[in-house]
Motif scaffolding. Sequence first.
Motif, PDB file in Angstrom:
ATOM      1  N   GLY A 146       0.790  -1.215   0.000  1.00  0.00           N
ATOM      2  CA  GLY A 146       0.000   0.000   0.000  1.00  0.00           C
ATOM      3  C   GLY A 146       0.821   1.263   0.000  1.00  0.00           C
ATOM      4  N   GLY A 147       0.613   2.088  -1.042  1.00  0.00           N
ATOM      5  CA  GLY A 147       1.287   3.372  -1.132  1.00  0.00           C
ATOM      6  C   GLY A 147       1.678   3.687  -2.557  1.00  0.00           C
ATOM      7  N   PRO A 148       2.049   4.944  -2.811  1.00  0.00           N
ATOM      8  CA  PRO A 148       2.407   5.368  -4.175  1.00  0.00           C
ATOM      9  C   PRO A 148       3.835   4.983  -4.522  1.00  0.00           C
ATOM     10  N   VAL A 149       4.033   3.724  -4.843  1.00  0.00           N
ATOM     11  CA  VAL A 149       5.385   3.186  -4.977  1.00  0.00           C
ATOM     12  C   VAL A 149       5.795   2.919  -6.423  1.00  0.00           C
ATOM     13  N   PHE A 150       4.899   3.170  -7.375  1.00  0.00           N
ATOM     14  CA  PHE A 150       5.199   2.799  -8.760  1.00  0.00           C
ATOM     15  C   PHE A 150       6.415   3.543  -9.302  1.00  0.00           C
ATOM     16  N   GLY A 151       6.545   4.834  -8.992  1.00  0.00           N
ATOM     17  CA  GLY A 151       7.689   5.598  -9.474  1.00  0.00           C
ATOM     18  C   GLY A 151       8.992   5.118  -8.885  1.00  0.00           C
ATOM     19  N   LEU A 152       8.997   4.812  -7.582  1.00  0.00           N
ATOM     20  CA  LEU A 152      10.200   4.298  -6.941  1.00  0.00           C
ATOM     21  C   LEU A 152      10.604   2.963  -7.552  1.00  0.00           C
ATOM     22  N   LYS A 153       9.645   2.091  -7.756  1.00  0.00           N
ATOM     23  CA  LYS A 153       9.945   0.800  -8.391  1.00  0.00           C
ATOM     24  C   LYS A 153      10.583   1.001  -9.761  1.00  0.00           C
ATOM     25  N   GLY A 163      17.876  -0.135  -4.563  1.00  0.00           N
ATOM     26  CA  GLY A 163      16.808  -0.619  -3.707  1.00  0.00           C
ATOM     27  C   GLY A 163      16.416  -2.038  -4.047  1.00  0.00           C
ATOM     28  N   PRO A 164      15.449  -2.588  -3.325  1.00  0.00           N
ATOM     29  CA  PRO A 164      15.008  -3.974  -3.551  1.00  0.00           C
ATOM     30  C   PRO A 164      14.057  -4.083  -4.734  1.00  0.00           C
ATOM     31  N   ARG A 165      13.820  -5.293  -5.161  1.00  0.00           N
ATOM     32  CA  ARG A 165      12.717  -5.542  -6.087  1.00  0.00           C
ATOM     33  C   ARG A 165      11.415  -5.208  -5.364  1.00  0.00           C
ATOM     34  N   ILE A 166      10.463  -4.639  -6.079  1.00  0.00           N
ATOM     35  CA  ILE A 166       9.202  -4.248  -5.461  1.00  0.00           C
ATOM     36  C   ILE A 166       8.032  -4.886  -6.195  1.00  0.00           C
ATOM     37  N   LEU A 222      -4.466  -1.810 -11.169  1.00  0.00           N
ATOM     38  CA  LEU A 222      -3.939  -2.770 -12.137  1.00  0.00           C
ATOM     39  C   LEU A 222      -3.397  -2.056 -13.369  1.00  0.00           C
ATOM     40  N   MET A 223      -4.068  -1.000 -13.772  1.00  0.00           N
ATOM     41  CA  MET A 223      -3.596  -0.207 -14.917  1.00  0.00           C
ATOM     42  C   MET A 223      -2.240   0.423 -14.625  1.00  0.00           C
ATOM     43  N   LYS A 224      -2.022   0.817 -13.382  1.00  0.00           N
ATOM     44  CA  LYS A 224      -0.750   1.422 -12.996  1.00  0.00           C
ATOM     45  C   LYS A 224       0.376   0.403 -12.891  1.00  0.00           C
ATOM     46  N   GLY A 225       0.018  -0.873 -12.782  1.00  0.00           N
ATOM     47  CA  GLY A 225       1.046  -1.908 -12.698  1.00  0.00           C
ATOM     48  C   GLY A 225       1.047  -2.697 -11.413  1.00  0.00           C
ATOM     49  N   ALA A 226      -0.052  -2.687 -10.672  1.00  0.00           N
ATOM     50  CA  ALA A 226      -0.110  -3.452  -9.423  1.00  0.00           C
ATOM     51  C   ALA A 226       0.083  -4.938  -9.696  1.00  0.00           C
ATOM     52  N   SER A 227       0.924  -5.571  -8.881  1.00  0.00           N
ATOM     53  CA  SER A 227       1.120  -7.017  -9.020  1.00  0.00           C
ATOM     54  C   SER A 227       0.132  -7.804  -8.172  1.00  0.00           C
ATOM     55  N   GLN A 228      -0.519  -7.126  -7.221  1.00  0.00           N
ATOM     56  CA  GLN A 228      -1.610  -7.688  -6.422  1.00  0.00           C
ATOM     57  C   GLN A 228      -2.413  -6.510  -5.888  1.00  0.00           C
ATOM     58  N   ILE A 229      -3.604  -6.766  -5.417  1.00  0.00           N
ATOM     59  CA  ILE A 229      -4.480  -5.706  -4.910  1.00  0.00           C
ATOM     60  C   ILE A 229      -4.604  -5.841  -3.403  1.00  0.00           C
ATOM     61  N   LYS A 230      -4.577  -4.709  -2.720  1.00  0.00           N
ATOM     62  CA  LYS A 230      -4.710  -4.694  -1.250  1.00  0.00           C
ATOM     63  C   LYS A 230      -6.035  -4.027  -0.886  1.00  0.00           C
ATOM     64  N   THR A 403       1.361 -13.779 -14.087  1.00  0.00           N
ATOM     65  CA  THR A 403       1.905 -12.941 -15.158  1.00  0.00           C
ATOM     66  C   THR A 403       1.965 -11.472 -14.776  1.00  0.00           C
ATOM     67  N   ARG A 404       1.323 -11.092 -13.669  1.00  0.00           N
ATOM     68  CA  ARG A 404       1.418  -9.712 -13.196  1.00  0.00           C
ATOM     69  C   ARG A 404       2.680  -9.487 -12.374  1.00  0.00           C
ATOM     70  N   ALA A 405       3.414 -10.532 -12.074  1.00  0.00           N
ATOM     71  CA  ALA A 405       4.672 -10.380 -11.342  1.00  0.00           C
ATOM     72  C   ALA A 405       5.643  -9.565 -12.187  1.00  0.00           C
ATOM     73  N   PRO A 406       6.262  -8.539 -11.611  1.00  0.00           N
ATOM     74  CA  PRO A 406       7.157  -7.694 -12.399  1.00  0.00           C
ATOM     75  C   PRO A 406       8.499  -8.328 -12.705  1.00  0.00           C
ATOM     76  N   TYR A 407       8.827  -9.440 -12.057  1.00  0.00           N
ATOM     77  CA  TYR A 407      10.112 -10.109 -12.276  1.00  0.00           C
ATOM     78  C   TYR A 407       9.818 -11.584 -12.514  1.00  0.00           C
TER      79      TYR A 407
END
Length: 457
Positions: A146-153, A163-166, A222-230, A403-407
Amino acid sequence: MSRIEADISRRQFLGGSAAVVGMFAGFGLAPREVKAQTPGRPTLLTNLRFFDGDTLAMQTGRDILIEGGRIAALPAEGSGPAEADAIDCGGRAVTPGLIDNHWHATLVGVSQLAALTQDIGWVHLMAGREAGATLMRGFTTVRDTGGPVFGLKMAIDQGAVTGPRIFPSGAMLSQTSGHGDFRLLNTLPRMPGDPADHTESAGVAAIADGRDQVLRRTREQLMKGASQIKIMAGGGVASPYDPLETAQYTLDEMRAAVQAAADYGTYVCAHVYTPTGILRCIEAGVRSIEHGQLADEATIRAMAEADVWWSIQPFLADEDANQYSDPRSQAKQQQVASGTVRAFEQGRAEGVNMAFGTDVLFNPSGAATQGRQLTKLTRFMPPLEALRMATGAGGALLAMSGTRAPYQGRLGVIAEGALADILVWDGDPETDLDFLADPDTNLRLVMKDGRVFKEQL
């Protein structure tokens, strides 16, 4: 992003990347090469004992060959290719990179007041600084819940920030008055034409009531790239309006989120503590219960039968716990702590799939306790079993993103074909995990994606 970058010249791209790296360098965030690694040549870790993330034993007699960011092979000791760049581990313990399955990369390094009021650019810079520290503690992967992490990732994946994989969830979905609703009371009532609250516009949370709104907000993440929903399925400690025993989201609303996530090939995880909320989540198809310390025996058995994951934290209301000034939050924190020991014991007894997380939140000084939180699991189980919760088991939970996993590749294990996230420690994981509490001293090598970020062998 690939289509956009294809339209940018190499000169422009390199210039822009240099500007980004230069901007972050002043905060100590720019990636740095620690050990010279010859491009195109494999790396061979030798002279080691390793925990593979699954088998509850330390193994010997093998080296670890890394090529192209993956573990290429586990050759017999001394039989690896002569052309490889060799790293002598000095007989030390080698483990997979650690996984924190309940982390808030954007919200951990700032106070709650700062997160709700300060300029979002500053919040993101603090998150970037903390990301580098997270990796240096040995946590090579986090599931951001949870949080606005897409840019950091994106910045980490492109090499602009260390940083780590996110695995990002994006904004936390909350009902009105739920655990993700941090609005001031003087902003109520909310009318259809009112602008979004700061936490919503910043991407921290998304308030959604009713099936249609839940579908929309889920699809946006999901459109932003979420790998799971919280989703928030029950009361929380940090939120001011909801007692822990409240049930949040109706069954129909939960099912809307689950359906939208499933249509994208992924799953929903849910913040919830109580039996009522957990059982509703299971009925709706939620695949991962976050926290759950107040579950009773029947509910824990239902979790095992439904084959859901339990992402659980050592909430003990001790010196390492998140700090709250509000007496209501302090009381709720004690209530959660009262169920933690029983939750771990009964979860293991019933065979629930359990993965480790910390949920350090709004706690800049507490972020450094991430490894120490993992050592606390040895109160409930043998050291290697605890370590497996933060490696192989954690990787299995991450794999539910499909398939939504980023890695793409196995995480949390030392096995042929797995992604090359590897740590070298001073310490014996078969005896205890105390060495995890002091990574500055005991963590000798940090490798992520086959690249060495720290080397003090």
